[in-house]
Each structure stands twice: as C-alpha cells, then as structure tokens.
Design a protein around this motif. Structure first.
Motif, PDB file in Angstrom:
ATOM      1  N   LEU A 147       0.811  -1.212   0.000  1.00  0.00           N
ATOM      2  CA  LEU A 147       0.000   0.000   0.000  1.00  0.00           C
ATOM      3  C   LEU A 147       0.845   1.263   0.000  1.00  0.00           C
ATOM      4  O   LEU A 147       0.382   2.319  -0.423  1.00  0.00           O
ATOM      5  N   ASN A 148       2.048   1.174   0.492  1.00  0.00           N
ATOM      6  CA  ASN A 148       2.920   2.336   0.613  1.00  0.00           C
ATOM      7  C   ASN A 148       4.347   1.829   0.668  1.00  0.00           C
ATOM      8  O   ASN A 148       4.612   0.796   1.312  1.00  0.00           O
ATOM      9  N   ASP A 149       5.266   2.521   0.005  1.00  0.00           N
ATOM     10  CA  ASP A 149       6.638   2.044  -0.011  1.00  0.00           C
ATOM     11  C   ASP A 149       7.575   2.858   0.874  1.00  0.00           C
ATOM     12  O   ASP A 149       8.700   2.449   1.112  1.00  0.00           O
ATOM     13  N   ARG A 150       7.132   4.021   1.347  1.00  0.00           N
ATOM     14  CA  ARG A 150       7.967   4.817   2.233  1.00  0.00           C
ATOM     15  C   ARG A 150       7.070   5.582   3.184  1.00  0.00           C
ATOM     16  O   ARG A 150       6.594   6.656   2.835  1.00  0.00           O
ATOM     17  N   PRO A 151       6.795   5.055   4.375  1.00  0.00           N
ATOM     18  CA  PRO A 151       7.302   3.794   4.915  1.00  0.00           C
ATOM     19  C   PRO A 151       6.571   2.595   4.311  1.00  0.00           C
ATOM     20  O   PRO A 151       5.500   2.745   3.710  1.00  0.00           O
ATOM     21  N   ILE A 152       7.149   1.406   4.509  1.00  0.00           N
ATOM     22  CA  ILE A 152       6.532   0.195   3.981  1.00  0.00           C
ATOM     23  C   ILE A 152       5.267  -0.128   4.768  1.00  0.00           C
ATOM     24  O   ILE A 152       5.288  -0.227   5.998  1.00  0.00           O
ATOM     25  N   ASN A 153       4.169  -0.261   4.050  1.00  0.00           N
ATOM     26  CA  ASN A 153       2.907  -0.708   4.622  1.00  0.00           C
ATOM     27  C   ASN A 153       2.279  -1.675   3.631  1.00  0.00           C
ATOM     28  O   ASN A 153       2.141  -1.349   2.449  1.00  0.00           O
ATOM     29  N   ALA A 154       1.921  -2.847   4.113  1.00  0.00           N
ATOM     30  CA  ALA A 154       1.402  -3.884   3.221  1.00  0.00           C
ATOM     31  C   ALA A 154       0.430  -4.773   3.972  1.00  0.00           C
ATOM     32  O   ALA A 154       0.636  -5.076   5.150  1.00  0.00           O
ATOM     33  N   GLU A 155      -0.628  -5.186   3.277  1.00  0.00           N
ATOM     34  CA  GLU A 155      -1.623  -6.043   3.909  1.00  0.00           C
ATOM     35  C   GLU A 155      -1.660  -7.420   3.258  1.00  0.00           C
ATOM     36  O   GLU A 155      -1.186  -7.612   2.135  1.00  0.00           O
ATOM     37  N   THR A 156      -2.256  -8.345   3.981  1.00  0.00           N
ATOM     38  CA  THR A 156      -2.340  -9.730   3.539  1.00  0.00           C
ATOM     39  C   THR A 156      -3.725 -10.005   2.970  1.00  0.00           C
ATOM     40  O   THR A 156      -4.726  -9.778   3.656  1.00  0.00           O
ATOM     41  N   PRO A 157      -3.842 -10.469   1.730  1.00  0.00           N
ATOM     42  CA  PRO A 157      -5.160 -10.845   1.215  1.00  0.00           C
ATOM     43  C   PRO A 157      -5.814 -11.876   2.128  1.00  0.00           C
ATOM     44  O   PRO A 157      -5.145 -12.737   2.708  1.00  0.00           O
ATOM     45  N   ALA A 158      -7.120 -11.800   2.246  1.00  0.00           N
ATOM     46  CA  ALA A 158      -7.850 -12.626   3.210  1.00  0.00           C
ATOM     47  C   ALA A 158      -7.568 -14.112   3.046  1.00  0.00           C
ATOM     48  O   ALA A 158      -7.408 -14.843   4.030  1.00  0.00           O
ATOM     49  N   HIS A 159      -7.469 -14.584   1.794  1.00  0.00           N
ATOM     50  CA  HIS A 159      -7.292 -16.022   1.594  1.00  0.00           C
ATOM     51  C   HIS A 159      -5.918 -16.511   2.050  1.00  0.00           C
ATOM     52  O   HIS A 159      -5.721 -17.709   2.242  1.00  0.00           O
ATOM     53  N   LEU A 160      -4.957 -15.587   2.230  1.00  0.00           N
ATOM     54  CA  LEU A 160      -3.634 -15.975   2.721  1.00  0.00           C
ATOM     55  C   LEU A 160      -3.542 -15.943   4.236  1.00  0.00           C
ATOM     56  O   LEU A 160      -2.490 -16.213   4.803  1.00  0.00           O
ATOM     57  N   PRO A 176     -17.451   9.297   3.017  1.00  0.00           N
ATOM     58  CA  PRO A 176     -16.358   9.619   2.102  1.00  0.00           C
ATOM     59  C   PRO A 176     -15.033   9.023   2.562  1.00  0.00           C
ATOM     60  O   PRO A 176     -14.887   8.667   3.732  1.00  0.00           O
ATOM     61  N   PRO A 177     -14.063   8.908   1.647  1.00  0.00           N
ATOM     62  CA  PRO A 177     -12.795   8.273   2.007  1.00  0.00           C
ATOM     63  C   PRO A 177     -12.091   8.999   3.145  1.00  0.00           C
ATOM     64  O   PRO A 177     -12.167  10.222   3.275  1.00  0.00           O
ATOM     65  N   ALA A 178     -11.432   8.230   3.968  1.00  0.00           N
ATOM     66  CA  ALA A 178     -10.636   8.775   5.065  1.00  0.00           C
ATOM     67  C   ALA A 178      -9.166   8.713   4.675  1.00  0.00           C
ATOM     68  O   ALA A 178      -8.738   7.819   3.946  1.00  0.00           O
ATOM     69  N   ARG A 179      -8.377   9.638   5.173  1.00  0.00           N
ATOM     70  CA  ARG A 179      -6.969   9.702   4.815  1.00  0.00           C
ATOM     71  C   ARG A 179      -6.210   8.527   5.399  1.00  0.00           C
ATOM     72  O   ARG A 179      -6.611   7.950   6.406  1.00  0.00           O
ATOM     73  N   GLY A 180      -5.086   8.188   4.775  1.00  0.00           N
ATOM     74  CA  GLY A 180      -4.238   7.119   5.282  1.00  0.00           C
ATOM     75  C   GLY A 180      -4.205   5.931   4.343  1.00  0.00           C
ATOM     76  O   GLY A 180      -4.839   5.899   3.286  1.00  0.00           O
ATOM     77  N   ASN A 181      -3.438   4.926   4.725  1.00  0.00           N
ATOM     78  CA  ASN A 181      -3.361   3.696   3.928  1.00  0.00           C
ATOM     79  C   ASN A 181      -4.743   3.082   3.783  1.00  0.00           C
ATOM     80  O   ASN A 181      -5.467   2.922   4.768  1.00  0.00           O
ATOM     81  N   GLN A 182      -5.081   2.691   2.563  1.00  0.00           N
ATOM     82  CA  GLN A 182      -6.425   2.185   2.285  1.00  0.00           C
ATOM     83  C   GLN A 182      -6.491   0.673   2.508  1.00  0.00           C
ATOM     84  O   GLN A 182      -6.657  -0.123   1.576  1.00  0.00           O
ATOM     85  N   TRP A 183      -6.378   0.291   3.772  1.00  0.00           N
ATOM     86  CA  TRP A 183      -6.474  -1.119   4.149  1.00  0.00           C
ATOM     87  C   TRP A 183      -7.860  -1.661   3.805  1.00  0.00           C
ATOM     88  O   TRP A 183      -8.863  -0.977   3.989  1.00  0.00           O
ATOM     89  N   THR A 184      -7.908  -2.918   3.357  1.00  0.00           N
ATOM     90  CA  THR A 184      -9.204  -3.586   3.189  1.00  0.00           C
ATOM     91  C   THR A 184      -9.483  -4.387   4.468  1.00  0.00           C
ATOM     92  O   THR A 184     -10.007  -3.841   5.427  1.00  0.00           O
ATOM     93  N   VAL A 185      -9.129  -5.673   4.498  1.00  0.00           N
ATOM     94  CA  VAL A 185      -9.385  -6.469   5.710  1.00  0.00           C
ATOM     95  C   VAL A 185      -8.133  -7.175   6.215  1.00  0.00           C
ATOM     96  O   VAL A 185      -8.184  -7.882   7.218  1.00  0.00           O
TER      97      VAL A 185
END
Length: 439
Positions: free
Chosen positions: A86-99, A174-183
């Motif tokens: 979701l973001n590379d600086r800083p690193i932010n990443a989420e895990t798809p639900a099936h994983l 409406p959208p909120a600021r920040g990384n757009q995490w799903t689940v």
C-alpha cells in the motif's frame, strides 16, 4: 473532513516531484534551478544516502536515487508472500484474506505497518549494541541487554493477534486519509518474550505511575535524527496485563526486521500502534503519554456519533483502546466459482474481539435475511483469534455472497456498516465474499 492522503515515495514522485523533494529531503531551490536540492535539503539527502553527492546540480527533478529505489527495505519486502503493498515509504502492506487461512500467521504473511524506516542494525540482524532503558516513575531504573531479558525473567509464549487500527479504512465513505487497508491488516502469531509486568516489577513502579511511553529506534522518514516517527504507550493496567509482552521471538524465530527486531512490545487486542517496534526505551509516566501520534486525531475515535464527512474537534476524540469485535472469511476466496454439480462448500475464517472473547459467528448467504451458526473454536489463550468453520449448501445456480458476523461475549455484534470516523479507524463491518454456482 478532508486531509492529505498518505502516499509512498514512488507515488509521490510520480505525481508531484518537487513536493516530494520537499517532503522527503527538505527545502528545494527555485524553479530556475529545476528543483535541485541545496542547503539543508542537500545535507539531508546526503545523510539519508550516507555520502555527499558531488554532481547534485545535475540531478533532475523527481529522480529517485538508485540507493533508495533499491533499498534494503525493498529487499526485505521480497521476503513476504503475496502481500499487497500500500505504501513504499514507509513500507505498509496487507495480507489478502485467503492468505490468512492458517491458525498461526506465518511471518512471511504477516501484515506490515511502519511509520518510519527500518533501522539498519535490524536489517543486518545485529543486536549486539542493543539495550532497553526503563525509567520515569520507577524506583529502580533499568538498562537491560537481550541476555538480561532472557536470563533475569521468565520466558513465556502466547498466540496473540495484532491488528492495525486502520484496518478496513478503504470502506469508509467519504474516504478517510491514510493507507487504504481492506481487511488484511491483521495477523495471529506466537510471540515469545517476557511479561511486561515482570520488567516493570523489577523497576519498581511508583504509586504516581498511570501510563507508559514506548520509544523505538526506527529513523524518521526525513533522516533527521532529532525526529521520532511514532511513540505511543498504554495505561499502566494494560502494560501489567499478564499477556502483554516485551517480545524477542515471532513464531519461534528472532523477530524479523520488518516487525521490530530485536525486541518490541506486544499489547494485543489494542491497535497495533500500541505495540512498539525496535523498542529501546520504556518511560513510565505520571500522565498520559504525549509522544508523536498520541495527540490530535491520531489513533482516536469520536466520543459520539458523527455524520459522514463531518469534522471533529480534537477535544472530542478519544484514544483507541480495545479493538471491536470482528471476523474474516479466509475460504472460499472471493469471486470463486464452484465446480459443476456441486453446491456445497466449506467456509472458514477467524474472529477476534479486542479485550473480549468471541461468543459466536454466524453466516448468511441470502444478504442477511437468515443466518447459519458456524462452529467456533475457543481461543488458544486470551487475545488469540478464534477459528470458525461451517459447510453450507447453496440452493441453486447463480451469484451468492457469504457474510460473516461475529458476536462477542458481551453480546456486541459486527454491524453491516459502521459510523463515520474522520481518520478511518475501527471499521469492523461484516466481511463479505462472493461466489458463483454455474448451471
């Protein structure tokens, strides 16, 4: 409320290179110099790169130095299995639900939420010079090495789930600021370390103590050593809770660099920001901690319901503590298609409820008109997520959605949709996956 979207280095440079230079490196020269860095900005860039730049005048606007584009953090991210960046600086990443189907989330599938940069010593896996200071409202200030933690206190292991306070942010409207995490900003690992309470006990907490302040060694994105990206804490009672840890292992291995090597706090059931990575100091306080991202609207919820898009005054926001009841469907994967002549399918996932346990999980295949109770396992220990499962039969061909709804021990249920939050925290709306049954 409108706000500046949190963006990564590459996205920022692509959209607005001159602003990116200002944000990341500091002051930029006038346009007749084509945005070249000079003065404090050039010094900051040199500090980040670890060397001066003799031909900096020739650098075009928007050039990302190769040493940053191919950073050690990028290499660290390559160790992750299937995460969505979701973001590379800083690193932010989420895990798809099936994983997230495993009862214990493997290290390579655990989500990443960083606020600053990963310390170089953590990337190198070198804890030789690391110490933990415990000071403030204590009678016996401590300075502990990793060996001290291992030898002076009982080592314990618990399954503990950590969830980003912004998990589910992408669903706000409406959208909120920040990384757009799903689940997928959630994971359940086996954390090994010492009880936070035991360390505080050794320090001799004074009667005046009410809160803790956590400090880490992650560098600020600017490279300025005087700046701290995040420093949060918890009320003393939460730090003293038996499952709150000062951890040094994750799933039987030293904590990976991306997750706080060599030591972090784990205060499960609360927003993940309460669990400080790369920990090097605990300050016991006589008042609520006031470090970066403790004030304003950071990790806070409105004290009362607000209409979508409304602004909320800082004094009307309250610090997030226990996370709300929630569930996730890990199988089937959304948009699955069943085999011909088979309308039965096994459905499974996990549920959790902050300071509480989950009492039941129900599933619906008819958009909430009726519900099917799932089989629910008890937690391995407090603050571990609970696995659930059920086999359902779909009545005919067509398009279906499976909804999951968890209910905690106090009777609080997941809603279909949640109220507005200007920072996008605490979304615990029901998880839905779609599937099709062919003719």
């Amino acid at each position: 409320m409108t706000g500046k979207k949190e963006r990564g280095l590459f996205e920022l440079y692509q959209q607005d290179p001159e602003r990116a230079d200002r944000v990341v490196f500091g002051r930029v020269a006038h346009s007749d110099r084509r945005g070249f860095l000079k003065g404090a900005g050039l010094a900051t860039m040199g500090a980040v790169l670890g060397a001066s730049i003799p031909f900096h005048r020739n650098m075009p606007v928007g050039l990302i130095p190769e040493a940053l584009a191919q950073s050690d953090e990028s290499v660290l991210f390559e160790t992750k299995d299937g995460l969505t960046l979701l973001n590379d600086r800083p690193i932010n990443a989420e895990t798809p639900a099936h994983l997230l189907d495993d009862a214990i989330t493997p290290n390579d599938r655990f989500f990443i939420r960083n606020n600053g940069l990963v310390p170089q010593f953590a990337i190198d896996g070198d804890a030789g010079g690391w110490t933990l200071t415990v000071d403030g409202e204590v009678n016996n200030p401590l300075e502990l090495t990793l060996d001290d933690l291992r030898s002076n206190f009982e080592t314990v292991s618990y399954e503990l789930q950590l969830e980003c306070g912004g998990n589910g942010r992408s669903a706000f409207n409406p959208p909120a600021r920040g990384n757009q995490w799903t689940v997928g900003a959630i994971g359940n690992a086996v954390w090994t370390g010492v009880r936070y309470a035991d360390v505080l006990g050794a320090a001799g907490v004074k009667d005046t103590a009410v809160y803790t302040g956590h400090f880490g060694l992650d560098p600020h994105l600017s490279g300025d050593p005087t700046k701290t990206p995040i420093s949060r804490g918890v009320p003393l009672w939460k730090a003293m809770e038996p499952h709150s840890l000062i951890a040094f292992e994750m799933n039987g291995e030293p904590i990976p660099a991306l997750h706080g090597f060599p030591v972090r706090t784990v205060c499960a059931g609360w927003p993940g920001s309460a669990s400080q990575k790369w920990l090097n100091r605990i300050q016991v306080r006589a008042d609520v901690h006031d470090g970066p991202k403790m004030g304003g609207q950071s990790y806070r919820m409105p004290a009362f319901p607000v209409a979508p898009g409304d602004e909320v005054a800082h004094e009307d926001m309250r610090i997030m503590e226990s996370m709300p009841v929630k569930s996730i469907i890990t199988s089937p994967r959304s948009e699955s298609v069943l085999p011909l002549d088979n309308r039965s399918i096994g459905v499974r996932g996990h549920a959790w409820a902050g300071e509480r346990s989950v009492a039941r999980v129900d599933l619906s295949i008819d958009f909430g008109a009726t519900w099917i109770r799932a089989d629910l396992d008890p937690p391995a220990n407090k603050y571990a997520w609970q696995t659930w499962r059920q086999v359902i039969r779909l009545p005919s061909q067509g398009y279906y959605e499976i909804w999951s709804r968890a209910t905690d021990e106090a009777g609080t249920q997941q809603p279909f949709t949640v109220g507005w939050n200007p920072r996008g925290y605490g979304n615990n709306a029901m998880h839905r996956v779609s599937l099709r049954v062919p003719s």
